[in-house]
Design an enzyme around this catalytic site. Structure first.
Site, mmCIF file in Angstrom:
data_model
loop_
_atom_site.group_PDB
_atom_site.id
_atom_site.type_symbol
_atom_site.label_atom_id
_atom_site.label_comp_id
_atom_site.label_asym_id
_atom_site.label_seq_id
_atom_site.Cartn_x
_atom_site.Cartn_y
_atom_site.Cartn_z
ATOM 1 N N ARG A 262 0.704 -1.279 0.051
ATOM 2 C CA ARG A 262 0.188 0.174 0.191
ATOM 3 C C ARG A 262 0.896 1.056 0.045
ATOM 4 O O ARG A 262 0.426 2.535 -0.525
ATOM 5 C CB ARG A 262 -0.988 -0.005 1.226
ATOM 6 C CG ARG A 262 -1.972 -0.918 1.378
ATOM 7 C CD ARG A 262 -2.678 -1.095 2.402
ATOM 8 N NE ARG A 262 -3.831 -2.143 2.537
ATOM 9 C CZ ARG A 262 -4.222 -2.737 3.593
ATOM 10 N NH1 ARG A 262 -4.070 -2.100 4.866
ATOM 11 N NH2 ARG A 262 -5.214 -3.464 3.645
ATOM 12 N N CYS B 114 -9.458 -1.716 5.291
ATOM 13 C CA CYS B 114 -10.883 -1.461 5.404
ATOM 14 C C CYS B 114 -11.324 -0.276 5.974
ATOM 15 O O CYS B 114 -12.579 0.389 5.239
ATOM 16 C CB CYS B 114 -11.406 -2.711 6.365
ATOM 17 S SG CYS B 114 -10.751 -2.832 7.645
ATOM 18 N N GLN C 21 -14.446 -0.444 15.135
ATOM 19 C CA GLN C 21 -14.127 -1.526 14.015
ATOM 20 C C GLN C 21 -14.657 -3.011 14.491
ATOM 21 O O GLN C 21 -14.415 -3.355 15.760
ATOM 22 C CB GLN C 21 -12.830 -1.509 13.473
ATOM 23 C CG GLN C 21 -12.657 -0.189 12.806
ATOM 24 C CD GLN C 21 -11.187 -0.284 12.447
ATOM 25 O OE1 GLN C 21 -10.110 0.712 12.629
ATOM 26 N NE2 GLN C 21 -10.425 -1.146 11.897
ATOM 27 N N LYS D 218 -2.088 3.973 9.403
ATOM 28 C CA LYS D 218 -2.651 3.457 7.956
ATOM 29 C C LYS D 218 -3.593 4.473 7.406
ATOM 30 O O LYS D 218 -3.706 4.702 6.203
ATOM 31 C CB LYS D 218 -3.188 1.700 7.995
ATOM 32 C CG LYS D 218 -2.024 0.733 8.213
ATOM 33 C CD LYS D 218 -2.684 -0.401 8.354
ATOM 34 C CE LYS D 218 -1.872 -1.574 8.689
ATOM 35 N NZ LYS D 218 -2.699 -2.844 9.066
ATOM 36 N N HIS E 129 -17.942 -1.815 9.888
ATOM 37 C CA HIS E 129 -17.256 -0.813 10.687
ATOM 38 C C HIS E 129 -18.012 0.480 10.578
ATOM 39 O O HIS E 129 -18.587 0.880 9.548
ATOM 40 C CB HIS E 129 -15.900 -0.561 9.917
ATOM 41 C CG HIS E 129 -14.816 -1.643 10.003
ATOM 42 N ND1 HIS E 129 -15.150 -2.904 10.842
ATOM 43 C CD2 HIS E 129 -13.496 -1.913 9.625
ATOM 44 C CE1 HIS E 129 -13.934 -3.610 10.759
ATOM 45 N NE2 HIS E 129 -13.217 -2.886 10.083
#
Length: 340
Positions: A99, A130, A157, A215, A243
């Site tokens: 990523r 996600c 989450q 992230k 989530h």
């Protein structure tokens, strides 16, 4: 004329969802292979009305296959993705491994579809985290209108984000609490997750952030705009799937809540459910199995000059993982790998 598609990690939660969504969306598949580790060899998985037996990823020849959807974690991806890519198969990877590689596109098709065209550098495309995926779908159309300066997000989450072990632990702990003779000590999570919330996802970093929070910052900047300032607090909650995020946004220009609501209603991948009455909003249990990212509770933030608050909910196994990967495959096919 369709594509030859591989799903690696086909026996896991995300891999199974990838197969389901490929079938649901009628992705043009001429041939499909379900791969897993040797210990799962021969396990049966469903693809539409077909039953597939998993093949061993070790030694699988990717030559002649068009697209591989990977849901096997970073360690296995590090071993097998370069092999697939070198053999001419485009890898769409759900792990975090690629990523942050500047040469590899990180794609949410509703937000930056043009980025897939850079896949040729390494024959790999990364799927975002996600919690990031659902948030940027909401942020991008608002950013296009009023330019976002800063985002403060708190996430709620579900345990499925931690895989099957997370789901099992919530289930087992919940049952055991009503049966005092049963053990319910945490194993997957750092503390009891049943009837509790844990402000800790992934490992801690030196500055006090968790890796999950980092992230969200890094990925939002890469996908939407590197100039956006963002701070996140990520929390694990006792929900099986779905989530949720409370998002506070500061813009450079004023954006009225009614206009924001109208913009989001027209945005791809977004469903606005925002009634100021009991039940006039979406909760995680209602988003399960749906493709959309649901937005509710849109309202002005009176504490800053150009601010909005909103509530964002999505099925993390779908938009946060499997669906986004399939959408990347669709975008790749439409823009770069056209057949017929």
């Amino acid at each position: 004329m369709g594509y030859k598609v591989v799903v690696a990690g086909a026996t896991g939660n995300v891999g199974r969802e990838m197969l389901n969504i490929l079938a649901e969306r009628e992705f043009p598949v001429d041939e499909i292979a379900a791969l897993a580790s040797r210990k799962s060899l021969g396990t049966e998985v469903s693809f539409g009305d077909k039953t597939l037996k998993t093949k061993d990823i070790e030694g699988f020849d990717f030559t002649g296959w068009d697209i591989a959807l990977f849901a096997i974690g970073s360690d296995a991806t590090k071993k097998y993705a370069p092999i697939a890519a070198k053999q001419g198969c485009v890898v769409i990877d759900n792990s975090s491994l690629y990523r942050y590689d500047p040469e590899i596109p990180l794609v949410v098709p509703e937000v930056n579809p043009e980025a897939v065209e850079r896949y040729k550098t390494k024959n790999i495309i990364a799927n975002p985290n996600c919690s990031t995926a659902q948030m940027v779908v909401a942020l991008k159309p608002l950013h296009d209108r009023a330019k976002i300066k800063r985002v403060v997000v708190s996430t709620y989450q579900s345990v499925s984000g931690a895989g099957k072990e997370g789901i099992d632990e919530l289930w087992d702990q919940t049952k055991s609490i009503y049966n005092p003779t049963e053990e319910h000590q945490p194993k997957k999570f750092t503390k009891q997750i049943a009837f509790n919330v844990i402000p800790h996802i992934d490992v801690f970093m030196e500055d006090g952030q968790t890796k999950e929070e980092w992230k969200m910052v890094a990925e939002t900047k890469k996908i939407v705009d590197p100039k956006i300032k963002i701070t996140a607090t990520c929390v694990r909650v006792p929900v099986f799937v779905g989530h949720s995020e409370a998002v506070n946004i500061e813009f450079e220009d004023f954006l009225d809540e009614d206009e924001a609501r109208d913009i989001l209603r027209e945005a791809p991948g977004v469903m606005v459910v925002d009634k100021r009455e009991n039940g006039g909003y979406v909760t995680p249990i209602e988003c399960v199995g749906d493709y959309a990212t649901f937005i509710s509770r849109i309202r002005q933030d009176s504490t800053i000059e150009n601010g909005l608050n909103l509530w964002c909910v999505s099925d993390n196994l779908r938009k946060g993982a499997a669906l986004n990967a399939v959408q990347i495959a669709e975008t790749l096919g439409n823009r770069c790998l056209k057949k017929g």
